[in-house]
Design an enzyme around this catalytic site. Structure first.
Site, short mmCIF file in Angstrom:
data_model
loop_
_atom_site.label_atom_id
_atom_site.label_comp_id
_atom_site.label_asym_id
_atom_site.label_seq_id
_atom_site.Cartn_x
_atom_site.Cartn_y
_atom_site.Cartn_z
N ASP A 41 0.86 -1.19 0.00
CA ASP A 41 0.00 0.00 0.00
C ASP A 41 0.90 1.24 0.00
O ASP A 41 2.06 1.18 0.40
CB ASP A 41 -0.96 0.01 1.20
CG ASP A 41 -0.24 0.05 2.55
OD1 ASP A 41 0.82 -0.60 2.69
OD2 ASP A 41 -0.73 0.74 3.47
N GLU A 66 0.06 -1.10 5.71
CA GLU A 66 1.14 -0.62 6.60
C GLU A 66 0.95 0.85 6.92
O GLU A 66 1.21 1.29 8.03
CB GLU A 66 2.50 -0.85 5.92
CG GLU A 66 3.70 -0.62 6.84
CD GLU A 66 4.14 0.84 6.96
OE1 GLU A 66 4.86 1.17 7.92
OE2 GLU A 66 3.78 1.66 6.10
ZN LIG Z 1 6.69 2.03 4.21
#
Ligand SMILES: [Zn+2]
Length: 487
Positions: free
Chosen positions: A120, A185
């Protein structure tokens, strides 16, 4: 009289002699490694990397903006681009879009290693300022541009390229290798890395090493050091946000009381800001000074080799810059300040939020206690927002796992120095502390004063050459990890 002067003189000479002795015997502790020959890069690797960037796997703060079609496209891209990885590994998917691949080693008695990354990316805040489109253009001037080029598709794609290449060559590792790729994340990893870590924990997996993003190769980023340096994160800071609220009588602004909620709150915020938590030389900083101090100029060597004597000077110097101040103390950042709705009305309530990034060795409770003590005003209601995050444990640097990582870096990047350091941000690896004591945070591309702002910023990019070396680095690490001795 003469005798005591002489005694002082002798003591001073001995003291200076002691300082100089320490400085002159402060010799390099760098691992000496022969570079290895550069291996060829798989055909189409750059095209696959740019394709991965073109898929808009954006993590938005607001859940309703999550674009599952893009994440599904990314799954399809992985499946199509890395057929050997999909065929030879056990593959688990978590919450639709996070991936765990298990590449079995020949010796089931050896603890596995885990290579982590995330796919992401953060949203684009200022599209007109990009000189190259963040999702559409790919390669320009031998540089790969786009959101995710650094953070963190470069590392994910180079891991996959290395593994796919080795599988095509018929390589089988002795030690099992997990590839763990999270899809959230940038939102702290609750659906990706956390779930993967829980799964591994349930299976009783104990890893010899976990490698995630965090720090990188750096150039001209460390004062008094002109050599390229690979910084390896051995711990990451925790964090907590405190809310401070003051409720007091309001009224008309024409007849103010001596103190209003705004006065009391602003005084409290100012006290907290002026009384930061104490600075200290953490284990990560000791490691940094041990590894890099001997490579610096004589003045730095003198100070760092006598650090217990020069401690306050060292902390004072480090505390004077924002980036190094963050390495020596829990930082204090007021981030929200709200009060008032009309120019002639004294508000009855004022609210502020202060965000702290916590140094290893301290906890959210320590921060709360410190702030209550410093504010020392019962009119200010202070509480923790949500749950604070403890700092990570500190990973050792005197073990084979760390040495293997250092060796792999130095084999691919000749003449580079290596050093442990503290990660001031957060990474997905924070969820893995029960899986391994040996968690390291390093990506093999280069951060310089020129490109550091493009991290989460504008014109995020990575030179083609650095992407290619990243593939070589992960390949080398996999090969070297076979030899990894746990004791
Ligand atoms: Zn990162």
């Amino acid at each position: 009289m003469k005798k005591s002067l002489l005694a002082i003189l002798i003591a001073a000479i001995l003291f200076v002699g002691y300082l100089l002795y320490n400085a002159f015997s402060y010799s390099s502790t760098q691992l000496q490694v022969e570079p290895v020959e550069k291996t060829p890069i798989p055909d189409g690797a750059i095209e696959r990397f740019t394709e991965s960037i073109s898929i808009k796997t954006i993590s938005y703060q607001e859940e309703e903006h999550f674009d599952s079609i893009q994440f599904q496209l990314f799954n399809d891209f992985l499946h199509r681009s890395y057929p050997q990885v999909h065929e030879q590994c056990e593959h688990n998917i978590f919450n639709g879009y996070s991936h765990l691949f298990r590449w079995d080693g020949q010796d089931a008695n050896l603890q596995p290693i885990i290579l982590m990354a995330h796919h992401d990316v953060v949203p684009i805040a200022s599209l007109p300022l990009w000189t190259v489109h963040p999702f559409e253009e790919g390669v320009k001037n031998d540089t790969i541009y786009g959101r995710g080029a650094m953070d963190d598709k470069c590392s994910m794609i180079s891991i996959l390229e290395a593994v796919e290449q080795m599988m095509n060559e018929g390589y089988t590792p002795k030690r099992t290798i997990y590839l763990a790729f999270g899809h959230d994340e940038e939102l702290f990893g609750p659906r990706g890395a956390l779930e993967i870590a829980r799964y591994l924990e349930e299976k009783g997996v104990k890893a010899a090493m976990v490698l995630d993003e965090g720090l990188a190769r750096t150039e001209r980023m460390i004062p008094n050091l002109d050599k390229e340096t690979a910084l390896i994160g051995i711990a990451e800071k925790g964090g907590v946000s405190l809310e401070m609220i003051v409720n007091m009588a309001g009224g008309h602004s024409s007849m103010p009381a001596p103190e209003t909620s705004i006065d009391v709150l602003s005084a409290a915020v100012s006290k907290v800001k002026k009384n930061p938590l104490e600075a200290s030389i953490t284990p990560a900083l000791h490691g940094f000074l041990d590894k890099l101090g001997p490579e610096m100029d004589f003045k730095s060597k003198l100070a760092f080799s006598n650090r217990s004597i020069f401690k306050s000077m060292i902390l004072g110097t480090l505390g004077s810059s924002n980036s190094t101040n963050a390495l020596i103390r829990t930082t204090t950042s007021p981030t929200i300040f709200n009060a008032g709705i009309k120019e002639n009305v004294i508000p009855t309530s004022s609210r502020a939020v202060i965000n702290f990034r916590i140094l290893p060795g301290e906890t959210p409770d320590d921060v709360l206690a410190h702030v209550i003590k410093v504010v020392d005003d019962p009119r200010v209601d202070i509480k923790v927002i949500g749950a604070g995050r403890n700092p990570s444990p500190v990973s050792p640097i005197d073990n084979k796992a760390y040495e293997t990582l250092e060796r792999s870096i130095k084999e691919i990047f000749p003449n580079i120095l290596t050093s442990p350091n503290l990660v001031v941000g957060g990474t997905d690896s924070r969820h893995f502390s029960s899986i391994s004591p040996n968690i390291y945070r390093f990506v093999p591309f280069r951060i310089t004063p020129e490109n550091q702002a493009c991290f989460h910023g504008i014109d995020e990019r990575v030179p083609v050459e650095e992407f290619e070396d990243a593939i070589r680095f992960y390949r080398r690490l996999i090969i070297n990890s076979n030899e990894l001795d746990l004791n």
